[in-house]
Design a protein around this motif. Structure first.
Motif, short mmCIF file in Angstrom:
data_model
loop_
_atom_site.label_atom_id
_atom_site.label_comp_id
_atom_site.label_asym_id
_atom_site.label_seq_id
_atom_site.Cartn_x
_atom_site.Cartn_y
_atom_site.Cartn_z
N LYS A 177 -35.66 59.33 42.07
CA LYS A 177 -35.77 60.74 42.45
C LYS A 177 -36.18 61.59 41.26
CE LYS A 177 -32.73 60.64 46.46
NZ LYS A 177 -33.86 60.88 47.38
N VAL A 178 -35.66 61.28 40.08
CA VAL A 178 -36.02 62.05 38.89
C VAL A 178 -37.51 61.92 38.62
CG1 VAL A 178 -35.76 62.17 36.38
CG2 VAL A 178 -33.73 62.01 37.83
N HIS A 179 -38.06 60.73 38.79
CA HIS A 179 -39.51 60.55 38.63
C HIS A 179 -40.26 61.49 39.56
CE1 HIS A 179 -39.06 56.17 36.96
NE2 HIS A 179 -38.78 57.10 36.08
N GLY A 180 -39.86 61.52 40.83
CA GLY A 180 -40.53 62.38 41.80
C GLY A 180 -40.37 63.85 41.49
N TRP A 181 -39.19 64.26 41.03
CA TRP A 181 -38.96 65.67 40.70
C TRP A 181 -39.82 66.11 39.52
CZ3 TRP A 181 -32.94 64.87 40.72
CH2 TRP A 181 -32.50 64.75 42.05
N LEU A 182 -39.88 65.27 38.50
CA LEU A 182 -40.65 65.63 37.31
C LEU A 182 -42.14 65.78 37.62
CD1 LEU A 182 -38.97 63.34 34.61
CD2 LEU A 182 -38.78 65.83 34.82
N VAL A 183 -42.64 64.90 38.46
CA VAL A 183 -44.07 64.96 38.81
C VAL A 183 -44.39 66.27 39.54
CG1 VAL A 183 -45.83 63.91 40.28
CG2 VAL A 183 -44.39 62.47 38.83
N GLN A 184 -43.42 66.83 40.27
CA GLN A 184 -43.65 68.07 41.02
C GLN A 184 -43.55 69.33 40.16
OE1 GLN A 184 -41.60 68.15 45.01
NE2 GLN A 184 -40.74 66.22 44.27
N LYS A 185 -43.01 69.22 38.96
CA LYS A 185 -42.81 70.39 38.12
C LYS A 185 -44.08 70.75 37.36
CE LYS A 185 -39.50 72.31 37.61
NZ LYS A 185 -38.98 73.49 38.33
N ASN A 186 -44.46 72.02 37.44
CA ASN A 186 -45.66 72.47 36.74
C ASN A 186 -45.51 72.40 35.22
OD1 ASN A 186 -47.01 73.08 39.15
ND2 ASN A 186 -46.13 75.14 39.22
N GLU A 187 -44.27 72.51 34.76
CA GLU A 187 -44.06 72.50 33.30
C GLU A 187 -44.30 71.12 32.67
OE1 GLU A 187 -40.90 75.33 35.05
OE2 GLU A 187 -41.85 73.41 35.54
N VAL A 188 -44.22 70.07 33.48
CA VAL A 188 -44.26 68.70 32.97
C VAL A 188 -45.71 68.22 32.82
CG1 VAL A 188 -43.62 66.30 33.41
CG2 VAL A 188 -42.01 68.15 33.92
N LEU A 189 -46.04 67.79 31.61
CA LEU A 189 -47.38 67.23 31.35
C LEU A 189 -47.36 65.71 31.40
CD1 LEU A 189 -48.61 69.45 28.36
CD2 LEU A 189 -49.13 69.70 30.79
N ALA A 190 -46.29 65.11 30.90
CA ALA A 190 -46.23 63.65 30.85
C ALA A 190 -44.78 63.25 30.60
CB ALA A 190 -47.12 63.10 29.74
N PHE A 191 -44.47 61.99 30.94
CA PHE A 191 -43.18 61.44 30.53
C PHE A 191 -43.29 59.93 30.40
CE2 PHE A 191 -42.74 61.83 35.21
CZ PHE A 191 -42.48 60.51 35.57
N VAL A 192 -42.44 59.37 29.55
CA VAL A 192 -42.39 57.93 29.32
C VAL A 192 -40.93 57.51 29.28
CG1 VAL A 192 -44.56 57.90 28.03
CG2 VAL A 192 -42.40 58.20 26.80
N GLN A 193 -40.73 56.21 29.44
CA GLN A 193 -39.36 55.70 29.33
C GLN A 193 -38.91 55.79 27.89
OE1 GLN A 193 -38.20 52.15 31.68
NE2 GLN A 193 -37.63 51.25 29.69
N ALA A 194 -37.64 56.14 27.69
CA ALA A 194 -37.11 56.29 26.34
C ALA A 194 -37.02 54.94 25.63
CB ALA A 194 -35.74 56.95 26.40
N LYS A 195 -36.96 55.00 24.30
CA LYS A 195 -36.78 53.78 23.51
C LYS A 195 -35.40 53.18 23.79
CE LYS A 195 -39.75 55.51 19.79
NZ LYS A 195 -39.83 55.89 18.35
N PRO A 196 -35.24 51.89 23.56
CA PRO A 196 -33.95 51.24 23.85
C PRO A 196 -32.76 51.94 23.20
CG PRO A 196 -35.62 49.60 23.41
CD PRO A 196 -36.26 50.91 23.11
N LEU A 197 -32.90 52.38 21.97
CA LEU A 197 -31.79 53.03 21.28
C LEU A 197 -31.57 54.47 21.75
CD1 LEU A 197 -32.32 51.73 17.61
CD2 LEU A 197 -30.74 50.87 19.36
N GLU A 198 -32.49 55.00 22.56
CA GLU A 198 -32.39 56.39 23.03
C GLU A 198 -32.16 56.47 24.53
OE1 GLU A 198 -36.02 58.10 21.69
OE2 GLU A 198 -35.40 58.17 19.59
#
Length: 214
Positions: A177-198
């Protein structure tokens, strides 16, 4: 003739006497009423004692309170929230890049944006933890977080959604659901999965548009 004149004179005198008596009686009644009124006034004054006239205090004219200003900015924010309402039914899978880790890049941006985001080219400035929240709470929290971060000029944030190991069947419901919400937000340009330690598979690093604070 002489007899008639005497009778007329007597009649005239009688009428004149009656008029005088009537006038005298009216005057006596008037004087009596006036005297009684004076006596009543004196009796009232003795009963209440000495009095002083009331001072006329200055009148205070209260101006009507002005109508409270309309919360225009709050109304605009609420309208913006309604316009930006996030749908739970939005399928973001077709917009995610299929590579070693799922990522999203807004159409029109260069492919190097996600690689730079993954390498830490933009430092994470804020973080929101949605882990453990119900779907409705998580959606509202994320929307408010992104809106405020964008206003503050924040460019890079971390969104922790959890790995879904505690969900029934260990299915990561909130993650999708978070993936879908972020894609709908105008403020969001891109996102990636965090590093293992993060946070690894339980978190995303999100790049936002330049806001007012930049």
């Amino acid at each position: 003739m002489k007899s008639n004149s005497l009778q007329d004179l007597k009649k005239l005198r009688q009428e004149l006497a009656e008029r005088q008596a009537k006038a005298a009686a009216q005057e006596a009644a008037r004087l009596q009423a006036q005297n009684k009124a004076r006596q009543d006034q004196d009796l009232f004054a003795r009963a209440i004692g000495a009095t002083q006239p009331l001072r006329q205090s200055a009148r205070v004219h209260h101006r009507p309170e002005p109508a409270p200003p309309l919360p225009i900015q709050r109304q605009r924010d609420e309208q913006a929230v309604l316009r930006e309402a996030l749908s739970d039914e939005f399928d973001a899978s077709t917009l995610l890049q299929v590579d070693a880790h799922l990522s999203y890049l807004r159409p029109g941006l260069g492919p190097d944006v996600t690689s730079r985001l993954r390498r830490g080219h933009w430092a994470v400035q804020r973080e929101v933890d949605l882990h453990g929240l119900r779907v409705e709470e998580a959606r509202e929290t994320l929307s408010a977080f992104l809106r405020e971060s964008h206003r503050a000029g924040i460019r890079c944030v971390r969104v922790v959604h959890g790995k879904g190991l505690g969900s029934p069947g260990k299915t990561p419901v909130l993650k999708g659901k978070v993936h879908g919400w972020l894609v709908q937000k105008n403020e969001v340009l891109a996102f990636v999965q965090a590093k293992p330690l993060e946070g690894g598979a339980g978190a995303l690093v999100v790049l936002l548009q330049a806001g007012r604070g930049t």
